[in-house]
Design a protein around this motif. Structure first.
Motif, PDB file in Angstrom:
ATOM      1  N   UNK A 117       0.830  -1.205   0.000  1.00 55.24           N
ATOM      2  CA  UNK A 117       0.000   0.000   0.000  1.00 55.24           C
ATOM      3  C   UNK A 117       0.863   1.252   0.000  1.00 55.24           C
ATOM      4  N   UNK A 118       1.967   1.210   0.727  1.00 60.18           N
ATOM      5  CA  UNK A 118       2.839   2.388   0.774  1.00 60.18           C
ATOM      6  C   UNK A 118       3.478   2.636  -0.591  1.00 60.18           C
ATOM      7  N   UNK A 119       3.981   1.599  -1.234  1.00 59.21           N
ATOM      8  CA  UNK A 119       4.644   1.807  -2.520  1.00 59.21           C
ATOM      9  C   UNK A 119       3.648   2.229  -3.598  1.00 59.21           C
ATOM     10  N   UNK A 120       2.373   1.896  -3.418  1.00 56.00           N
ATOM     11  CA  UNK A 120       1.338   2.335  -4.356  1.00 56.00           C
ATOM     12  C   UNK A 120       0.814   3.737  -4.038  1.00 56.00           C
ATOM     13  N   UNK A 121       1.242   4.289  -2.895  1.00 56.24           N
ATOM     14  CA  UNK A 121       0.819   5.630  -2.520  1.00 56.24           C
ATOM     15  C   UNK A 121      -0.503   5.691  -1.771  1.00 56.24           C
ATOM     16  N   UNK A 122      -1.010   4.544  -1.298  1.00 56.17           N
ATOM     17  CA  UNK A 122      -2.258   4.540  -0.535  1.00 56.17           C
ATOM     18  C   UNK A 122      -2.070   5.135   0.863  1.00 56.17           C
ATOM     19  N   UNK A 123      -0.847   5.135   1.354  1.00 60.92           N
ATOM     20  CA  UNK A 123      -0.516   5.798   2.615  1.00 60.92           C
ATOM     21  C   UNK A 123       0.958   6.170   2.571  1.00 60.92           C
ATOM     22  N   UNK A 124       1.341   7.027   3.494  1.00 60.92           N
ATOM     23  CA  UNK A 124       2.741   7.438   3.600  1.00 60.92           C
ATOM     24  C   UNK A 124       3.233   7.215   5.026  1.00 60.92           C
ATOM     25  N   UNK A 125       2.787   6.129   5.623  1.00 59.26           N
ATOM     26  CA  UNK A 125       3.147   5.808   7.001  1.00 59.26           C
ATOM     27  C   UNK A 125       4.350   4.871   6.987  1.00 59.26           C
ATOM     28  N   UNK A 126       5.279   5.061   7.926  1.00 58.87           N
ATOM     29  CA  UNK A 126       6.468   4.205   7.959  1.00 58.87           C
ATOM     30  C   UNK A 126       6.150   2.755   8.315  1.00 58.87           C
ATOM     31  N   UNK A 127       6.945   1.858   7.722  1.00 55.83           N
ATOM     32  CA  UNK A 127       6.775   0.423   7.901  1.00 55.83           C
ATOM     33  C   UNK A 127       8.116  -0.165   8.353  1.00 55.83           C
ATOM     34  N   UNK A 128       8.097  -0.905   9.449  1.00 56.46           N
ATOM     35  CA  UNK A 128       9.326  -1.482   9.981  1.00 56.46           C
ATOM     36  C   UNK A 128       9.243  -2.983  10.149  1.00 56.46           C
ATOM     37  N   UNK A 150      15.512  -7.717 -10.664  1.00 55.38           N
ATOM     38  CA  UNK A 150      14.753  -6.581 -11.196  1.00 55.38           C
ATOM     39  C   UNK A 150      13.234  -6.739 -11.114  1.00 55.38           C
ATOM     40  N   UNK A 151      12.772  -7.398 -10.043  1.00 50.62           N
ATOM     41  CA  UNK A 151      11.344  -7.436  -9.762  1.00 50.62           C
ATOM     42  C   UNK A 151      10.964  -6.387  -8.721  1.00 50.62           C
ATOM     43  N   UNK A 152      11.917  -5.983  -7.916  1.00 54.92           N
ATOM     44  CA  UNK A 152      11.731  -4.960  -6.895  1.00 54.92           C
ATOM     45  C   UNK A 152      12.836  -3.935  -7.090  1.00 54.92           C
ATOM     46  N   UNK A 153      12.489  -2.663  -6.938  1.00 59.01           N
ATOM     47  CA  UNK A 153      13.476  -1.588  -7.080  1.00 59.01           C
ATOM     48  C   UNK A 153      14.050  -1.202  -5.725  1.00 59.01           C
ATOM     49  N   UNK A 154      15.220  -0.595  -5.749  1.00 62.70           N
ATOM     50  CA  UNK A 154      15.847  -0.122  -4.509  1.00 62.70           C
ATOM     51  C   UNK A 154      14.932   0.840  -3.758  1.00 62.70           C
ATOM     52  N   UNK A 155      14.246   1.728  -4.476  1.00 62.44           N
ATOM     53  CA  UNK A 155      13.380   2.700  -3.803  1.00 62.44           C
ATOM     54  C   UNK A 155      12.257   2.001  -3.034  1.00 62.44           C
ATOM     55  N   UNK A 156      11.796   0.838  -3.553  1.00 61.93           N
ATOM     56  CA  UNK A 156      10.762   0.096  -2.842  1.00 61.93           C
ATOM     57  C   UNK A 156      11.325  -0.506  -1.554  1.00 61.93           C
ATOM     58  N   UNK A 157      12.544  -0.994  -1.619  1.00 60.17           N
ATOM     59  CA  UNK A 157      13.197  -1.521  -0.417  1.00 60.17           C
ATOM     60  C   UNK A 157      13.423  -0.414   0.605  1.00 60.17           C
ATOM     61  N   UNK A 158      13.682   0.785   0.119  1.00 59.25           N
ATOM     62  CA  UNK A 158      13.920   1.919   1.014  1.00 59.25           C
ATOM     63  C   UNK A 158      12.661   2.349   1.763  1.00 59.25           C
ATOM     64  N   UNK A 159      11.511   1.845   1.367  1.00 59.16           N
ATOM     65  CA  UNK A 159      10.260   2.182   2.040  1.00 59.16           C
ATOM     66  C   UNK A 159      10.087   1.453   3.369  1.00 59.16           C
ATOM     67  N   UNK A 160      10.919   0.442   3.624  1.00 61.98           N
ATOM     68  CA  UNK A 160      10.826  -0.262   4.901  1.00 61.98           C
ATOM     69  C   UNK A 160      12.090  -0.024   5.714  1.00 61.98           C
TER      70      UNK A 160
END
Length: 188
Positions: A117-128, A150-160
């Motif tokens: 949901x975060x990577x899709x922009x549905x929320x901007x809450x931190x995930x740990x 190349x199925x997941x990008x670095x920026x997506x990993x940076x979201x957690x």
């Protein structure tokens, strides 16, 4: 703080110890725990520790799991809902940040959903992800493979946020939640 964790205690005493530490941290900081509403396993440990430390506890549990997970009747608020979808939605709405402790399939699914949901922009809450005793090392290695392939990008990993230190991770998530709220308010 929404905490995802096992309805079982797990094989290592460290899992219950860290669940208690997370609950005490939330309560000592005047926080609110949002979780699955169960009394058993790590869920019960984190809820009881939060309450004992003076925090509030919001439990959300589907009718079908009230008996199986032994709904925690001592929650500040206990919401009994019809479906797992309603459970997850209400938990996400009531939380400013998410943290996954050791757990099973339900914990994995909830963690991946809020990350998605975060990577899709549905929320901007931190995930740990709290990597207690290296329990998530295999998962993290797999996730690195998905980046390499190349199925997941670095920026997506940076979201957690991933850490083995509970207090450091909780502080990071709370700080990130404050930044996220300030950013949204600045955009209004």
């Amino acid at each position: 703080m929404c905490v995802y964790c096992g309805s079982r205690p797990g094989a290592q005493p460290a899992y219950a110890e860290v669940a208690g530490l997370v609950g005490r941290w939330i309560g000592a900081h005047g926080g609110q725990l949002v979780y699955g509403g169960g009394l058993n396993g790590l869920m019960g440990v984190v809820a009881n520790a939060t309450l004992a430390a003076g925090g509030t506890v919001v439990g959300v549990i589907p009718k079908a799991l009230v008996e199986k997970e032994w709904a925690h009747r001592g929650c500040t608020e206990l919401h009994v809902v019809d479906t797992m979808h309603k459970r997850k939605r209400l938990m996400a709405e009531r939380a400013d940040a998410f943290i996954a402790l050791p757990g099973g399939i339900g914990t994995f699914e909830e963690f991946f959903e809020v990350w998605t949901w975060r990577q899709l922009g549905y929320h901007d809450k931190p995930v740990g992800l709290l990597n207690v005793g290296g329990i998530y090392d295999g998962l993290l290695a797999f996730l690195r493979t998905t980046v390499e392939q190349q199925f997941v990008n670095d920026w997506q990993m940076d979201l957690i946020r991933v850490d083995s230190d509970a207090e450091r991770l909780l502080e990071s998530l709370v700080n990130d939640a404050g930044v996220a709220v300030a950013t949204r308010l600045d955009q209004i």
